[in-house]
Design a protein around this motif. Sequence first.
Motif, PDB file in Angstrom:
ATOM      1  N   ASP A 106       0.883  -1.121  -0.055  1.00  0.00           N
ATOM      2  CA  ASP A 106       0.039  -0.043  -0.131  1.00  0.00           C
ATOM      3  C   ASP A 106       0.903   1.137  -0.166  1.00  0.00           C
ATOM      4  O   ASP A 106       0.685   2.278  -0.521  1.00  0.00           O
ATOM      5  N   LEU A 107       1.915   1.297   0.562  1.00  0.00           N
ATOM      6  CA  LEU A 107       2.938   2.556   0.620  1.00  0.00           C
ATOM      7  C   LEU A 107       3.284   2.514  -0.648  1.00  0.00           C
ATOM      8  O   LEU A 107       3.593   3.816  -1.072  1.00  0.00           O
ATOM      9  N   ALA A 108       3.746   1.509  -1.454  1.00  0.00           N
ATOM     10  CA  ALA A 108       4.436   1.668  -2.697  1.00  0.00           C
ATOM     11  C   ALA A 108       3.300   2.163  -4.009  1.00  0.00           C
ATOM     12  O   ALA A 108       3.655   2.942  -4.606  1.00  0.00           O
ATOM     13  N   VAL A 109       2.248   1.446  -3.798  1.00  0.00           N
ATOM     14  CA  VAL A 109       1.250   1.953  -4.749  1.00  0.00           C
ATOM     15  C   VAL A 109       0.625   3.375  -4.619  1.00  0.00           C
ATOM     16  O   VAL A 109       0.130   4.200  -5.560  1.00  0.00           O
ATOM     17  N   GLY A 110       0.442   3.660  -3.102  1.00  0.00           N
ATOM     18  CA  GLY A 110       0.034   5.216  -2.757  1.00  0.00           C
ATOM     19  C   GLY A 110       1.084   6.033  -3.121  1.00  0.00           C
ATOM     20  O   GLY A 110       0.584   7.237  -3.390  1.00  0.00           O
ATOM     21  N   ASP A 111       2.310   5.675  -3.038  1.00  0.00           N
ATOM     22  CA  ASP A 111       3.326   6.722  -3.391  1.00  0.00           C
ATOM     23  C   ASP A 111       3.043   6.870  -5.058  1.00  0.00           C
ATOM     24  O   ASP A 111       3.088   8.248  -5.512  1.00  0.00           O
ATOM     25  N   LEU A 112       2.955   6.055  -5.792  1.00  0.00           N
ATOM     26  CA  LEU A 112       2.619   6.210  -7.231  1.00  0.00           C
ATOM     27  C   LEU A 112       1.237   7.132  -7.611  1.00  0.00           C
ATOM     28  O   LEU A 112       1.500   8.197  -8.501  1.00  0.00           O
ATOM     29  N   PHE A 113       0.314   6.727  -7.185  1.00  0.00           N
ATOM     30  CA  PHE A 113      -0.924   7.577  -7.242  1.00  0.00           C
ATOM     31  C   PHE A 113      -0.549   9.053  -6.643  1.00  0.00           C
ATOM     32  O   PHE A 113      -1.041   9.925  -7.229  1.00  0.00           O
ATOM     33  N   GLY A 114      -0.250   9.026  -5.328  1.00  0.00           N
ATOM     34  CA  GLY A 114       0.107  10.321  -4.783  1.00  0.00           C
ATOM     35  C   GLY A 114       0.931  11.143  -5.581  1.00  0.00           C
ATOM     36  O   GLY A 114       1.135  12.492  -5.743  1.00  0.00           O
ATOM     37  N   SER A 115       1.985  10.426  -6.348  1.00  0.00           N
ATOM     38  CA  SER A 115       2.976  11.133  -7.218  1.00  0.00           C
ATOM     39  C   SER A 115       2.281  11.977  -8.369  1.00  0.00           C
ATOM     40  O   SER A 115       2.697  13.202  -8.739  1.00  0.00           O
ATOM     41  N   ASN A 116       1.585  11.066  -8.927  1.00  0.00           N
ATOM     42  CA  ASN A 116       0.637  11.567 -10.167  1.00  0.00           C
ATOM     43  C   ASN A 116      -0.400  12.923  -9.726  1.00  0.00           C
ATOM     44  O   ASN A 116      -0.339  13.853 -10.464  1.00  0.00           O
ATOM     45  N   MET A 117      -0.560  12.742  -8.354  1.00  0.00           N
ATOM     46  CA  MET A 117      -1.506  14.109  -8.040  1.00  0.00           C
ATOM     47  C   MET A 117      -0.425  15.103  -7.659  1.00  0.00           C
ATOM     48  O   MET A 117      -0.733  16.416  -8.122  1.00  0.00           O
ATOM     49  N   ALA A 118       0.598  14.947  -7.170  1.00  0.00           N
ATOM     50  CA  ALA A 118       1.641  15.946  -6.767  1.00  0.00           C
ATOM     51  C   ALA A 118       2.056  16.497  -8.032  1.00  0.00           C
ATOM     52  O   ALA A 118       2.237  17.498  -8.196  1.00  0.00           O
ATOM     53  N   ASN A 119       2.277  15.791  -9.039  1.00  0.00           N
ATOM     54  CA  ASN A 119       2.964  16.225 -10.314  1.00  0.00           C
ATOM     55  C   ASN A 119       2.226  17.273 -10.913  1.00  0.00           C
ATOM     56  O   ASN A 119       2.668  18.333 -11.598  1.00  0.00           O
ATOM     57  N   MET A 120       0.505  16.994 -10.800  1.00  0.00           N
ATOM     58  CA  MET A 120      -0.228  18.003 -11.318  1.00  0.00           C
ATOM     59  C   MET A 120      -0.518  19.291 -10.389  1.00  0.00           C
ATOM     60  O   MET A 120      -0.669  20.391 -10.962  1.00  0.00           O
ATOM     61  N   THR A 171      -1.416   3.406   3.526  1.00  0.00           N
ATOM     62  CA  THR A 171      -2.146   3.951   2.229  1.00  0.00           C
ATOM     63  C   THR A 171      -1.812   5.606   2.055  1.00  0.00           C
ATOM     64  O   THR A 171      -1.627   6.193   1.121  1.00  0.00           O
ATOM     65  N   PHE A 172      -2.362   6.416   3.060  1.00  0.00           N
ATOM     66  CA  PHE A 172      -2.351   7.519   3.193  1.00  0.00           C
ATOM     67  C   PHE A 172      -0.794   8.100   3.396  1.00  0.00           C
ATOM     68  O   PHE A 172      -0.585   9.209   2.742  1.00  0.00           O
ATOM     69  N   ILE A 173       0.057   7.727   3.992  1.00  0.00           N
ATOM     70  CA  ILE A 173       1.465   8.010   4.241  1.00  0.00           C
ATOM     71  C   ILE A 173       2.049   7.967   2.664  1.00  0.00           C
ATOM     72  O   ILE A 173       2.799   8.621   2.450  1.00  0.00           O
ATOM     73  N   GLY A 174       1.824   6.882   1.979  1.00  0.00           N
ATOM     74  CA  GLY A 174       2.353   6.814   0.830  1.00  0.00           C
ATOM     75  C   GLY A 174       1.846   7.853  -0.082  1.00  0.00           C
ATOM     76  O   GLY A 174       2.553   8.382  -0.925  1.00  0.00           O
ATOM     77  N   THR A 175       0.413   7.842  -0.082  1.00  0.00           N
ATOM     78  CA  THR A 175      -0.208   8.948  -0.975  1.00  0.00           C
ATOM     79  C   THR A 175       0.444  10.497  -0.672  1.00  0.00           C
ATOM     80  O   THR A 175       0.268  11.469  -1.663  1.00  0.00           O
ATOM     81  N   SER A 176       0.580  10.751   0.650  1.00  0.00           N
ATOM     82  CA  SER A 176       0.976  12.093   0.980  1.00  0.00           C
ATOM     83  C   SER A 176       2.465  12.434   1.348  1.00  0.00           C
ATOM     84  O   SER A 176       3.197  12.968   0.342  1.00  0.00           O
ATOM     85  N   LEU A 177       2.798  11.575   2.185  1.00  0.00           N
ATOM     86  CA  LEU A 177       4.399  12.189   2.587  1.00  0.00           C
ATOM     87  C   LEU A 177       5.328  11.574   1.712  1.00  0.00           C
ATOM     88  O   LEU A 177       6.044  12.262   1.208  1.00  0.00           O
ATOM     89  N   VAL A 178       5.350  10.137   1.322  1.00  0.00           N
ATOM     90  CA  VAL A 178       6.259   9.698   0.504  1.00  0.00           C
ATOM     91  C   VAL A 178       6.189  10.380  -1.054  1.00  0.00           C
ATOM     92  O   VAL A 178       7.117  10.530  -1.483  1.00  0.00           O
ATOM     93  N   VAL A 198      -4.112  -6.968  -4.081  1.00  0.00           N
ATOM     94  CA  VAL A 198      -3.948  -6.867  -2.696  1.00  0.00           C
ATOM     95  C   VAL A 198      -3.853  -5.576  -1.959  1.00  0.00           C
ATOM     96  O   VAL A 198      -3.754  -5.646  -0.796  1.00  0.00           O
ATOM     97  N   VAL A 199      -3.769  -4.678  -2.559  1.00  0.00           N
ATOM     98  CA  VAL A 199      -3.597  -3.341  -1.975  1.00  0.00           C
ATOM     99  C   VAL A 199      -5.187  -2.841  -1.670  1.00  0.00           C
ATOM    100  O   VAL A 199      -6.191  -3.365  -2.213  1.00  0.00           O
ATOM    101  N   SER A 200      -5.291  -1.738  -0.735  1.00  0.00           N
ATOM    102  CA  SER A 200      -6.209  -0.936  -0.432  1.00  0.00           C
ATOM    103  C   SER A 200      -7.104  -0.842  -1.474  1.00  0.00           C
ATOM    104  O   SER A 200      -6.674  -0.020  -2.490  1.00  0.00           O
ATOM    105  N   GLY A 247      -8.865   7.139   5.215  1.00  0.00           N
ATOM    106  CA  GLY A 247      -8.059   6.297   6.015  1.00  0.00           C
ATOM    107  C   GLY A 247      -7.151   5.338   5.182  1.00  0.00           C
ATOM    108  O   GLY A 247      -7.171   5.697   4.139  1.00  0.00           O
ATOM    109  N   GLY A 248      -7.108   4.135   5.402  1.00  0.00           N
ATOM    110  CA  GLY A 248      -6.533   3.245   4.689  1.00  0.00           C
ATOM    111  C   GLY A 248      -5.954   2.146   5.571  1.00  0.00           C
ATOM    112  O   GLY A 248      -5.551   2.526   6.757  1.00  0.00           O
ATOM    113  N   GLU A 249      -5.368   1.148   4.743  1.00  0.00           N
ATOM    114  CA  GLU A 249      -4.577   0.219   5.533  1.00  0.00           C
ATOM    115  C   GLU A 249      -3.044   0.505   5.812  1.00  0.00           C
ATOM    116  O   GLU A 249      -2.528   1.101   5.125  1.00  0.00           O
TER     117      GLU A 249
END
Length: 340
Positions: free
Chosen positions: A66-80, A221-228, A282-284, A338-340
């Motif tokens: 979840d940390l890995a996948v959240g980072d990728l989706f979060g990076s897409n958001m951050a890039n925009m 999930t949220f840590i990956g999407t935001s912080l990482v 397997v991810v959230s 939230g998230g797992e």
Amino acid sequence: MNSWIIFLLSAAVIILAGTKLSHYGDQIAELTGLGGLWVGMVLLAGATSLPELLTDISAIWLQAPDLAVGDLFGSNMANMLILAIIDLFHREKRVWQQAAYEHTLTAALAIALTGLAGIFIFCRVNVELWGVGLGSILIAIIYVFGMRVVYRQEDMRRRQRERERMVEAGDRDHDAILSSRTHLQRASIGFAVAAFVIVLAAPFLATSAKAIAEETGIGTTFIGTSLVAAATSLPELVSSLAAVRLGAFDLAVGNLFGSNALNMGMLFLLDVVQHPGPLLSVVSVTHTVAALIAILLMSIGLMGIIYRAEKRFLFIEPDSALMILSYALGMWALFHLGGE
């Protein structure tokens, strides 16, 4: 050592190395005569996306998908968000207006891949081929095909630049050609060194981020999407700002949309490492919300490139302001989910 200290130190190293990576990558592109759109979409996007890939592989090894996948989706958001910020604060010329229409192909590819990844996560398709999930394989195939389409679109302009370079090289003396080769060699060495530094720092970023998620109870999930995602997207921010200041708008826009498409393509590599089960099954399911938010942000960016509005309202870009507001609301929604 405190997890936050390790996270901040490793993030700082990745930011500095990622910035150097972009700098040397830009030098290599200039010395080889490649165009801004293609360089931004492939070389610069690949360089600045290296932190995401290495950090996320480390997260998979730590059993934190979840940390890995959240980072990728979060990076897409951050890039925009980065695209909106540089357009909002670059007062001389609008970034949307200066970018080539060919960026719409890259943006459409990134949107399609993000949507496809979200569908497979939501549907929980548990089908594997050679140990890799069906969704990841399909995303990789579409990514390669889409990049081929963009390459063919850019190929005519690339050939024209090559002809101009051949004429220019014929007029230069032998010493100038040797000097150019020397600079290219130095840039290549610098690129390799910066990449190696990122390889060393990425595992520490993933380890500390997982520890922060466990300590705070917020969830990977949220840590990956935001912080990482924020930390690993900082090379895109620095390189894009530098490109805009140089007037290389295609380089900046190509870097951001190209990184988003590449982020989704990297799901295949992560799925190869992921065991047991296909990564997207397997991810959230919360990641589907992040995917929808990323699609919304990229769609706003796509409309900005196509429409190319001239007016500013109270010195504010309406599309950039809408993108920033959408990002903030999206992060708020993800935090409360939230998230797992």
